[in-house]
Design a protein around this motif. Structure first.
Motif, PDB file in Angstrom:
ATOM      1  N   ASP A 117     -65.190  24.758 -25.199  1.00 51.72           N
ATOM      2  CA  ASP A 117     -65.205  25.660 -26.358  1.00 51.72           C
ATOM      3  C   ASP A 117     -64.465  25.030 -27.534  1.00 51.72           C
ATOM      4  O   ASP A 117     -64.909  25.110 -28.687  1.00 51.72           O
ATOM      5  N   ALA A 118     -63.332  24.403 -27.246  1.00 51.26           N
ATOM      6  CA  ALA A 118     -62.567  23.743 -28.308  1.00 51.26           C
ATOM      7  C   ALA A 118     -63.357  22.599 -28.909  1.00 51.26           C
ATOM      8  O   ALA A 118     -63.294  22.349 -30.123  1.00 51.26           O
ATOM      9  N   LEU A 119     -64.131  21.911 -28.089  1.00 50.35           N
ATOM     10  CA  LEU A 119     -64.935  20.793 -28.574  1.00 50.35           C
ATOM     11  C   LEU A 119     -65.938  21.247 -29.627  1.00 50.35           C
ATOM     12  O   LEU A 119     -66.257  20.502 -30.562  1.00 50.35           O
ATOM     13  N   SER A 120     -66.409  22.478 -29.505  1.00 46.68           N
ATOM     14  CA  SER A 120     -67.379  22.987 -30.483  1.00 46.68           C
ATOM     15  C   SER A 120     -66.758  23.175 -31.861  1.00 46.68           C
ATOM     16  O   SER A 120     -67.471  23.322 -32.856  1.00 46.68           O
ATOM     17  N   HIS A 121     -65.425  23.157 -31.934  1.00 52.56           N
ATOM     18  CA  HIS A 121     -64.725  23.299 -33.214  1.00 52.56           C
ATOM     19  C   HIS A 121     -64.209  21.953 -33.739  1.00 52.56           C
ATOM     20  O   HIS A 121     -63.474  21.929 -34.735  1.00 52.56           O
ATOM     21  N   ALA A 122     -64.605  20.875 -33.088  1.00 53.74           N
ATOM     22  CA  ALA A 122     -64.121  19.550 -33.482  1.00 53.74           C
ATOM     23  C   ALA A 122     -64.925  19.045 -34.682  1.00 53.74           C
ATOM     24  O   ALA A 122     -65.796  18.184 -34.552  1.00 53.74           O
ATOM     25  N   SER A 123     -64.601  19.553 -35.844  1.00 57.55           N
ATOM     26  CA  SER A 123     -65.386  19.271 -37.051  1.00 57.55           C
ATOM     27  C   SER A 123     -65.098  17.909 -37.666  1.00 57.55           C
ATOM     28  O   SER A 123     -65.816  17.478 -38.574  1.00 57.55           O
TER      29      SER A 123
ATOM     30  N   MET B 264     -55.454  18.931 -36.242  1.00 58.11           N
ATOM     31  CA  MET B 264     -56.754  18.406 -35.799  1.00 58.11           C
ATOM     32  C   MET B 264     -56.944  18.703 -34.311  1.00 58.11           C
ATOM     33  O   MET B 264     -56.253  18.144 -33.471  1.00 58.11           O
ATOM     34  N   ILE B 265     -57.864  19.584 -34.023  1.00 59.14           N
ATOM     35  CA  ILE B 265     -58.060  19.992 -32.633  1.00 59.14           C
ATOM     36  C   ILE B 265     -58.590  18.841 -31.786  1.00 59.14           C
ATOM     37  O   ILE B 265     -58.399  18.808 -30.558  1.00 59.14           O
TER      38      ILE B 265
ATOM     39  N   THR C  80     -68.891  13.511 -30.921  1.00 59.27           N
ATOM     40  CA  THR C  80     -68.755  14.788 -30.215  1.00 59.27           C
ATOM     41  C   THR C  80     -69.486  14.741 -28.882  1.00 59.27           C
ATOM     42  O   THR C  80     -68.971  15.193 -27.851  1.00 59.27           O
ATOM     43  N   HIS C  81     -70.687  14.172 -28.887  1.00 57.64           N
ATOM     44  CA  HIS C  81     -71.447  14.038 -27.642  1.00 57.64           C
ATOM     45  C   HIS C  81     -70.728  13.128 -26.657  1.00 57.64           C
ATOM     46  O   HIS C  81     -70.680  13.410 -25.451  1.00 57.64           O
ATOM     47  N   ALA C  82     -70.164  12.035 -27.160  1.00 57.22           N
ATOM     48  CA  ALA C  82     -69.454  11.102 -26.283  1.00 57.22           C
ATOM     49  C   ALA C  82     -68.239  11.768 -25.645  1.00 57.22           C
ATOM     50  O   ALA C  82     -67.968  11.581 -24.452  1.00 57.22           O
ATOM     51  N   LEU C  83     -67.518  12.557 -26.430  1.00 50.15           N
ATOM     52  CA  LEU C  83     -66.353  13.260 -25.896  1.00 50.15           C
ATOM     53  C   LEU C  83     -66.771  14.312 -24.880  1.00 50.15           C
ATOM     54  O   LEU C  83     -66.128  14.487 -23.838  1.00 50.15           O
TER      55      LEU C  83
END
Length: 236
Positions: free
Chosen positions: A27-33, A1-2, A40-43
């Motif tokens: 960039d990694a955050l964009s793969h946090a599925s 889990m990224i 995702t926005h909060a992170l």
């Protein structure tokens, strides 16, 4: 889990490398599925705020928050075993878990440091990683509540971990539990801990009737101390 790799890195001491590689983190955050869109926005907001701070200010804030007192310690067993002897065996057992997963520790690393534990979970299949988060969910909830009490943005990271764990912890009960807690990061509280550790040191040294103990008692009465890599790979 990224997501766990990301949060692990953000819970480490902020350094120049974090700032230098901030785009890789985004960039990694964009793969946090595994996160809801709001999470995702909060992170992303937390990451943006962290890397936009003056680095020395960020480091000072981190030290004040996680390295003073025990209430917000990132050492998991601090909240389970405290100073009991059970903590040593728990450390050994956890290191064995890491070894079975092929994780080699630096000699300076403590196995119960939360960022390290999250890095370990990130290498596991998703169901096992989630189970590992569920194991520490009560600690995560406790830290989240204490950080909110101190108005720290770091609380959002613990809330995200609880969401990833998909387990229910009653926040009202946690808030009720800590409502009467005295802060342990004040100069007075740290002085008390320092004095306690000094007494324990001399007692453990077997000097109860020695001149050293006598000197220590006089000293304690006369002087009061003043202060005491994330990569884009590995997604499961």
């Amino acid at each position: 889990m990224i997501e766990l790799q990301l949060i692990s890195r953000l819970l480490e001491y902020p350094d120049a490398e974090l700032v230098a590689h901030r785009q890789e983190l985004f960039d990694a955050l964009s793969h946090a599925s595994n996160l809801e869109q709001s999470d995702t926005h909060a992170l992303g907001d937390f990451l943006r705020d962290l890397v936009s701070q003056d680095l020395l200010d960020a480091q000072a804030s981190y030290g004040e928050l996680f390295d003073r007192g025990r209430a917000t310690s990132l050492l998991l067993f601090e909240h389970v075993h405290g100073e009991s002897r059970d903590r040593g065996q728990a450390m050994v057992d956890l290191m064995a878990q890491y070894a079975r997963a092929g994780l080699q520790l630096d000699s300076r690393e403590l196995p119960d440091h939360l960022p390290l534990y999250l890095e370990y979970l990130a290498q596991l299949p998703q169901s096992e990683a989630r189970g590992g988060l569920q194991d520490i969910a009560p600690i995560l909830a406790l830290l989240s509540a204490r950080l909110k009490q101190r108005e720290s943005r770091y609380a959002v990271l613990f809330d995200l971990l609880l969401n990833l764990a998909q387990t229910a912890v009653d926040p009202d009960k946690v808030r009720e539990k800590i409502a009467g807690e005295a802060r342990d990061d004040t100069p007075q509280a740290l002085d008390a801990v320092w004095e306690e550790e000094q007494v324990k040191f001399f007692a453990d040294a077997g000097c109860a009737d020695s001149d050293i103990t006598s000197h220590q008692r006089r000293f304690a009465g006369a002087v009061a101390p003043q202060y005491l890599n994330i990569t884009n790979g590995g997604q499961q």
